[in-house]
Structures are given as C-alpha cells and as structure tokens.
Design a protein around this motif. Structure first.
Motif, mmCIF file in Angstrom:
data_model
loop_
_atom_site.group_PDB
_atom_site.id
_atom_site.type_symbol
_atom_site.label_atom_id
_atom_site.label_comp_id
_atom_site.label_asym_id
_atom_site.label_seq_id
_atom_site.Cartn_x
_atom_site.Cartn_y
_atom_site.Cartn_z
ATOM 1 N N MET A 95 -4.009 10.224 -0.230
ATOM 2 C CA MET A 95 -5.137 9.400 0.198
ATOM 3 C C MET A 95 -5.420 8.288 -0.809
ATOM 4 S SD MET A 95 -7.576 12.348 1.900
ATOM 5 C CE MET A 95 -8.967 11.841 0.967
ATOM 6 N N SER A 96 -5.427 8.622 -2.095
ATOM 7 C CA SER A 96 -5.725 7.601 -3.104
ATOM 8 C C SER A 96 -4.622 6.545 -3.140
ATOM 9 C CB SER A 96 -5.915 8.232 -4.476
ATOM 10 O OG SER A 96 -4.717 8.801 -4.919
ATOM 11 N N THR A 97 -3.371 6.968 -2.984
ATOM 12 C CA THR A 97 -2.253 6.019 -2.994
ATOM 13 C C THR A 97 -2.312 5.086 -1.787
ATOM 14 O OG1 THR A 97 -0.877 7.717 -4.044
ATOM 15 C CG2 THR A 97 0.263 5.826 -3.113
ATOM 16 N N ILE A 98 -2.430 5.650 -0.593
ATOM 17 C CA ILE A 98 -2.371 4.838 0.634
ATOM 18 C C ILE A 98 -3.568 3.903 0.722
ATOM 19 C CG2 ILE A 98 -3.515 6.448 2.232
ATOM 20 C CD1 ILE A 98 -0.379 4.407 3.022
ATOM 21 N N ARG A 99 -4.723 4.352 0.252
ATOM 22 C CA ARG A 99 -5.912 3.492 0.284
ATOM 23 C C ARG A 99 -5.724 2.272 -0.610
ATOM 24 N NH1 ARG A 99 -10.624 8.173 0.260
ATOM 25 N NH2 ARG A 99 -10.384 8.716 2.459
ATOM 26 N N SER A 100 -5.206 2.515 -1.823
ATOM 27 C CA SER A 100 -5.002 1.380 -2.732
ATOM 28 C C SER A 100 -3.947 0.428 -2.177
ATOM 29 C CB SER A 100 -4.619 1.859 -4.125
ATOM 30 O OG SER A 100 -3.411 2.569 -4.086
ATOM 31 N N LEU A 101 -2.886 0.973 -1.557
ATOM 32 C CA LEU A 101 -1.846 0.122 -0.963
ATOM 33 C C LEU A 101 -2.419 -0.732 0.165
ATOM 34 C CD1 LEU A 101 1.211 2.571 -0.738
ATOM 35 C CD2 LEU A 101 0.950 0.640 -2.274
ATOM 36 N N TYR A 140 2.803 -2.502 6.089
ATOM 37 C CA TYR A 140 1.784 -1.489 6.390
ATOM 38 C C TYR A 140 2.453 -0.222 6.914
ATOM 39 C CZ TYR A 140 -2.591 0.468 8.231
ATOM 40 O OH TYR A 140 -3.673 1.268 8.474
ATOM 41 N N ASN A 141 3.365 -0.400 7.847
ATOM 42 C CA ASN A 141 4.053 0.752 8.442
ATOM 43 C C ASN A 141 4.976 1.430 7.432
ATOM 44 O OD1 ASN A 141 2.821 0.667 10.936
ATOM 45 N ND2 ASN A 141 4.289 -0.787 11.781
ATOM 46 N N MET A 142 5.585 0.628 6.563
ATOM 47 C CA MET A 142 6.425 1.214 5.521
ATOM 48 C C MET A 142 5.575 2.064 4.568
ATOM 49 S SD MET A 142 9.127 -1.777 4.550
ATOM 50 C CE MET A 142 10.050 -0.815 3.363
ATOM 51 N N ALA A 143 4.409 1.530 4.214
ATOM 52 C CA ALA A 143 3.498 2.267 3.331
ATOM 53 C C ALA A 143 3.064 3.565 3.998
ATOM 54 C CB ALA A 143 2.284 1.411 2.994
ATOM 55 N N PHE A 167 6.470 3.417 -0.412
ATOM 56 C CA PHE A 167 6.041 2.889 -1.716
ATOM 57 C C PHE A 167 5.231 3.927 -2.476
ATOM 58 C CE2 PHE A 167 5.746 -0.697 1.415
ATOM 59 C CZ PHE A 167 6.981 -1.237 1.120
ATOM 60 N N ARG A 168 5.565 4.063 -3.766
ATOM 61 C CA ARG A 168 4.825 5.041 -4.574
ATOM 62 C C ARG A 168 3.631 4.422 -5.282
ATOM 63 N NH1 ARG A 168 10.083 5.806 -7.990
ATOM 64 N NH2 ARG A 168 10.412 3.638 -8.536
ATOM 65 N N SER A 169 3.611 3.057 -5.395
ATOM 66 C CA SER A 169 2.501 2.402 -6.083
ATOM 67 C C SER A 169 2.371 0.962 -5.602
ATOM 68 C CB SER A 169 2.738 2.409 -7.593
ATOM 69 O OG SER A 169 3.886 1.647 -7.902
ATOM 70 N N LYS A 170 1.273 0.326 -6.012
ATOM 71 C CA LYS A 170 1.021 -1.058 -5.625
ATOM 72 C C LYS A 170 2.093 -1.978 -6.195
ATOM 73 C CE LYS A 170 -3.184 -1.093 -7.390
ATOM 74 N NZ LYS A 170 -4.557 -1.479 -7.727
ATOM 75 N N SER A 171 2.426 -1.762 -7.472
ATOM 76 C CA SER A 171 3.401 -2.640 -8.122
ATOM 77 C C SER A 171 4.768 -2.502 -7.450
ATOM 78 C CB SER A 171 3.505 -2.322 -9.609
ATOM 79 O OG SER A 171 3.892 -0.984 -9.792
ATOM 80 N N LYS A 226 4.682 -4.520 -4.236
ATOM 81 C CA LYS A 226 4.733 -5.962 -4.500
ATOM 82 C C LYS A 226 6.148 -6.382 -4.899
ATOM 83 C CE LYS A 226 -0.060 -6.802 -5.772
ATOM 84 N NZ LYS A 226 -0.988 -7.131 -6.857
ATOM 85 N N THR A 227 6.784 -5.558 -5.738
ATOM 86 C CA THR A 227 8.159 -5.842 -6.153
ATOM 87 C C THR A 227 9.090 -5.844 -4.948
ATOM 88 O OG1 THR A 227 7.681 -4.700 -8.221
ATOM 89 C CG2 THR A 227 9.968 -5.152 -7.768
ATOM 90 N N TYR A 228 8.914 -4.892 -4.058
ATOM 91 C CA TYR A 228 9.738 -4.803 -2.851
ATOM 92 C C TYR A 228 9.576 -6.069 -2.019
ATOM 93 C CZ TYR A 228 11.557 -3.227 1.636
ATOM 94 O OH TYR A 228 12.278 -3.123 2.800
#
Length: 152
Positions: free
Chosen positions: A95-101, A123-126, A131-135, A138-140
């Motif tokens: 929840m914390s990961t997906i919300r921040s993404l 969005y769908n990939m997330a 993705f494990r993190s915001k960075s 963004k890199t992707y």
C-alpha cells in the motif's frame, strides 16, 4: 536485645507487616520493658514506635529506557519480536509503495512530463508490481523514452 515480641505486637496494632515497624533507637530500654498491648499503644502514641511508609516502585529505570528508545536506542536484533512480514505486513508495504508511485505519476501527468497514454501504461505497470520504488519507475520511464521532450 530481642524485641521480636514487641515488634509483632506493634505490627498487629498498626496493621502493618513486622518489617515496617520502626523503633526509636534512643528508647530501646523502654520498648523492651513494654510487654502488653496497652504499653505498646502508649509508645506508639508517644512516637517511639512508628510504621515506616510504604515503598513505592521507582520509575527511574522505566523513564531512562523510554528516553533511550525515544533517541532510537534499544532496537537491536535481540529486541525484534515477530517475523519481518509480521512487523510490517506485505499488504501495508504494498500500500505504501503503490500510493507513493501513484502520487508521482499524477504529478508527472500534471506537470506535462508524460501524456495520458504513457500515464495509463505506467499506472498499469505499477499496479502489476513492475516498479519497486519511485526512482526505479522514473528511471524506467527515462530509459524507455516515455518522458516528453522539454525545452524545444
């Protein structure tokens, strides 16, 4: 001199334990001569025999430990109880990961860094756990040329 009898009598009269009975060291002779309940009561009234106050439980150590915990101490391996997933369940971590993404994605869309279709794709990939993190996200997006070219 042996004052156990007097102490027992005084304890019963004062309604306390034997260990809480205090006898004035200056009047030991007088106390040793007192062998009746009335004579012990008289000594209690005179202040020769008293009941010691109840010992409380000191909170010094508890306060000290709380202060250290506030600083972030006392959190070593020996203090850990429960498995990693029990301390922060998988769902909470997700929840914390997906919300921040999702917040980052909305910001990127609002700032015109990405268009609607790219937003939906990321969005769908997330949502799929790509993705494990915001960075990382963004890199992707940067590596795959999904960001809009600014400065033209």
């Amino acid at each position: 001199m042996n004052l156990t009898t007097q102490k027992k009598l005084a304890a019963k009269i004062l309604k306390v334990g034997v260990n809480r009975v205090w006898i004035d060291p200056d009047h030991l002779e007088e106390v040793s001569r007192a062998i009746t309940r009335n004579s012990i009561k008289a000594l209690i009234n005179d202040g020769v025999i008293k009941a010691k106050p109840v010992n409380g439980i000191s909170s010094y150590r508890a306060k000290k430990n709380a202060e250290q915990k506030k600083k972030g101490r006392r959190r070593g391996h020996g203090s850990i109880k429960g498995a990693k997933k029990a301390r922060t369940p998988k769902k909470e971590a997700w929840m914390s990961t997906i919300r921040s993404l999702r917040v980052v994605l909305k910001d990127m869309r609002a700032n015109d860094e990405i268009d609607r279709t790219t937003y939906r794709k990321l969005y769908n990939m997330a949502k799929g756990g790509a993705f494990r993190s915001k960075s990382y996200m963004k890199t992707y997006a940067k590596d795959h040329g999904m960001l809009k070219e600014t400065g033209e």
